[in-house]
Scaffold this motif. Sequence first.
Motif, PDB file in Angstrom:
ATOM      1  N   HIS A  99     135.576  39.816  47.712  1.00 23.91           N
ATOM      2  CA  HIS A  99     135.195  40.169  49.083  1.00 23.91           C
ATOM      3  C   HIS A  99     134.122  39.204  49.594  1.00 23.91           C
ATOM      4  N   PHE A 100     133.123  38.939  48.737  1.00 22.06           N
ATOM      5  CA  PHE A 100     132.048  38.045  49.170  1.00 22.06           C
ATOM      6  C   PHE A 100     132.564  36.651  49.495  1.00 22.06           C
ATOM      7  N   TRP A 101     133.300  36.053  48.553  1.00 17.51           N
ATOM      8  CA  TRP A 101     133.678  34.646  48.758  1.00 17.51           C
ATOM      9  C   TRP A 101     134.625  34.483  49.934  1.00 17.51           C
ATOM     10  N   SER A 120     140.106  31.271  65.308  1.00 18.67           N
ATOM     11  CA  SER A 120     140.943  32.482  65.219  1.00 18.67           C
ATOM     12  C   SER A 120     141.458  32.700  63.806  1.00 18.67           C
ATOM     13  N   ILE A 121     141.851  31.608  63.143  1.00 15.39           N
ATOM     14  CA  ILE A 121     142.343  31.754  61.767  1.00 15.39           C
ATOM     15  C   ILE A 121     141.234  32.318  60.887  1.00 15.39           C
ATOM     16  N   GLY A 122     140.018  31.755  61.045  1.00 16.97           N
ATOM     17  CA  GLY A 122     138.867  32.305  60.313  1.00 16.97           C
ATOM     18  C   GLY A 122     138.685  33.778  60.623  1.00 16.97           C
ATOM     19  N   GLY A 123     138.854  34.138  61.889  1.00 17.82           N
ATOM     20  CA  GLY A 123     138.669  35.522  62.305  1.00 17.82           C
ATOM     21  C   GLY A 123     139.658  36.466  61.648  1.00 17.82           C
ATOM     22  N   PHE A 124     140.930  36.045  61.600  1.00 17.95           N
ATOM     23  CA  PHE A 124     141.938  36.924  60.988  1.00 17.95           C
ATOM     24  C   PHE A 124     141.641  37.116  59.501  1.00 17.95           C
ATOM     25  N   VAL A 125     141.259  36.023  58.821  1.00 25.70           N
ATOM     26  CA  VAL A 125     140.962  36.148  57.392  1.00 25.70           C
ATOM     27  C   VAL A 125     139.743  37.052  57.191  1.00 25.70           C
ATOM     28  N   GLN A 130     137.758  42.453  55.138  1.00 29.82           N
ATOM     29  CA  GLN A 130     136.938  43.658  55.136  1.00 29.82           C
ATOM     30  C   GLN A 130     137.696  44.863  54.590  1.00 29.82           C
ATOM     31  N   LEU A 131     139.040  44.758  54.539  1.00 31.53           N
ATOM     32  CA  LEU A 131     139.806  45.840  53.915  1.00 31.53           C
ATOM     33  C   LEU A 131     139.477  45.926  52.426  1.00 31.53           C
ATOM     34  N   ILE A 132     139.165  44.766  51.821  1.00 34.13           N
ATOM     35  CA  ILE A 132     138.770  44.768  50.406  1.00 34.13           C
ATOM     36  C   ILE A 132     137.488  45.589  50.237  1.00 34.13           C
ATOM     37  N   PHE A 133     136.573  45.416  51.205  1.00 29.07           N
ATOM     38  CA  PHE A 133     135.301  46.156  51.182  1.00 29.07           C
ATOM     39  C   PHE A 133     135.580  47.662  51.167  1.00 29.07           C
ATOM     40  N   VAL A 134     136.434  48.105  52.091  1.00 29.83           N
ATOM     41  CA  VAL A 134     136.766  49.533  52.161  1.00 29.83           C
ATOM     42  C   VAL A 134     137.435  49.980  50.865  1.00 29.83           C
TER      43      VAL A 134
END
Lengths: 539, 316
Positions: free
Chosen positions: A427-429, A469-474, A479-483
Amino acid sequence: MSTHAATHDDAQHDDVPKGFVHRWLFATNHKDIGTMYLVLALVMFFVGGTMAMVIRAELFEPGLQLVQPYFFNELTTLHGLVMIFGAIMPALVGLANWQIPLMIGAPDMALPRMNNLSFWIMPFAFLLMLSTLFMPGGAIAGGWVMYPPLILQTGESLAFTIFAIHLMGISSIMGSINIIATILNLRAPGVDLLKMPLFVWTWLITAFLLIAIMPVLAGAVTMLLTDKYFGTNFFNAAGGGDVLLYEHVFWFFGHPEVYVMILPAFGVISEVIPTFARKPLFGYKPMVYATASIAFLSFIVWAHHMFTVGLPVGAQLFFMYATMLIAVPTGVKVFNWVATMWKGSMTFETPMLFAVAFVILFTIGGFSGLMLGLVPADYQYHNSYFVVAHFHYVLVTGAAFGIMTGVYYWLPKWSGHMYSERWGKIHFWLSVISVNVLFFPQHFLGLAGMPRRIPDYNVAFADWNMVSSIGGFVFGATQLIFVGNIIYTVYFAKNQAPARVWEGAHGLEWEVPSPAPHHTFSTPPEIKPGMLAHGDIAH
Amino acid sequence: MTQPVLPTAQPSVSRRVVRALLAMASVLPAFPALANPQHPSAWQINLTRGDSGLSHDVWDLHMAVFWVCVCIGIVVYGVLVYSLFKFRKSKGAKPDTGFTHHTLLEVVWTTIPVLILIGLAYPASRLLVYENNTAGSQLTVKVTGVQWLWRYDYVDYLGQPIRHVGLISKLAEDSNEARQGVPGISPWNIKSKSGVRDYLLNVTEPLVVPTHTKIQFLITSVDVIHGFWVPALGWQADAIPGQIHDAWGEFDNPGTYRGQCAQLCGQDHAYMPIVIKAVPRSEFQQWLADRESKAHMDVISRTAQVVRASETQPQG
């Protein structure tokens, strides 16, 4: 009589209230309320994040593909309001609710029933605000700053939004009163003010900021309401009013507000770095004084949001100098964090990784802040994507990373289980790389001349927008990993976390078992040498 | 193998490394070259230097504060990254728990930033005062923001009042069709006569100004707040209803300079570009004379119509 009361209380104390309604709706326990704040913040983080994904998808290439311009403006407006009032602030209040009583050895917050009220206002405030999306004419679309006269062109959703903002303000003020009352009255004997953890200090100062500014925001939006519905002319030039009055009043709230969002995050970082450097915080007192200085200065720099409105030169000079001055205490904080790492013995678990990224990336936001502070340069950066890049560096890689740091750091204490270190690191990286792909090119876009809050743009801006935008989608997907990691830790993890979760952790919260029992410090703890992180060192 | 190697044809490795470094270093100063003052370029990463002494000063200040930030960043990040590698538990680092405060260090890292800030504040203040002084301007143009177009009125030139010369400047028809998704028109295909891809940066009629002239802009709005931003001028100024915001700018070279509304002003905020066409003074004088006489003729013909109408209309 008194004996009876005491035993009765004891019986109640070990009981967690049964049933959803009793446990959560009638909650007065600081840990339960803290949890609810954090859950609300996480939900709103995804609501605001979904809006951001639509915004970035529309900006993926020139031309209009997905949404109409007016709806785009609704999205940018609500994205800002939801992220500020719905995600960042409740998350920080959630951390405060959980941690302040644990860190100062208090049994609970000072005003538990008010605590319940200040939380339960929030979901309804946000339902009210988000419901305006489905009203005729749509939600407000004038930006989160709600400048008149534009905002007065909105339909009836303005009244609903203003009512929602009033509710959030009431909630924030009650929360702040509670935090101040708790910190000033419920510290265990031996926890002197200047022995408190930095997180508690930053929240004490933040709470005072909130009490000072929320009524100002309430006043500003109420004047909008009377201008729209009761024929007043506060902001109507044709009726003798002044558009700039709104900007002044709004930013008198708005600038301290940005410190409301970052100071508690500073506090989290100041807890985490010493733990993983296995060394007390460097320069504890200068850190406290720097926080107080930033809070004071935050009240006299509001007009740097208004450098392009045509203020008198003298006023522009004053606000430029005051703004530049904020770099000094902020620098002191960064230098002290680095000095805390110096000669330490560091390990890099997920909270520490986020904390280090916070120091590096927040500082980038600080640099662009210094650039924006110079008025003649600001005339070029103002209202451009450079500003968007700047405040997302301080709010996403600053405040949001600070909150994630805190969640990874204290989640084992709250849940009694270790989160997955492997997925935490993934999640961090992924976050730290994608967030830079997302926001760093926005500096370039702004400098090249792309204004903020536009759904469509010239083809010269196409390349960097696509990268962003590509950075944004990734970043959004990451953040789903965080959840997932949080759900895993709370419901599925088997490994028991020890009381002192981290080898180098000091402070009262690590003296109670993990998970922290429903009631802690029913009698004040006896402070022994070495228990407090800042207890026995003459700084 | 035995043939002598000509040094000119085959430079040594070290010389090639030096050349590569020089080539890489030359990219940095080349960044401003990427930034065309007239319009944005693809992959542009830096601010335009603009096209006047004023905008060059702004650019210099921008670069100065940028390099100051880079230098501070190198020092701070250098110490940070060094610590990250040096003081690791896995490398056997033992924490020095005694190193927790140092008054002299605190004083030093408070004082040095203050000195740096004073060093930046001085040129910034000078430039700010210069930039806000509109005295001595030779042309005055009133700029009015309207949802969603710009209106320009010429007020005076070289001390002489100008009557009835003004124009309305809105998004050009091809951009307007493309943004509404009219089939067959792509944002990528819209080009100016000189080949600039000017989607959303072209207008029906540009503001025409002379080069080498201090132009005073009086900026206001009739409805909501707009933002007048042409990067080549070196500044932006909010257009606020009920207020007149004065600012000045200049162009050293003829050209078509493009900008956009910078302040959110409603649904078509993205569709009210600003285009300024700078022409040599003689050409401007000719243009102005044409416009003035046309305006004069319009007034005469309108007056004639009114007179004829009142003559034929029955009194009462």
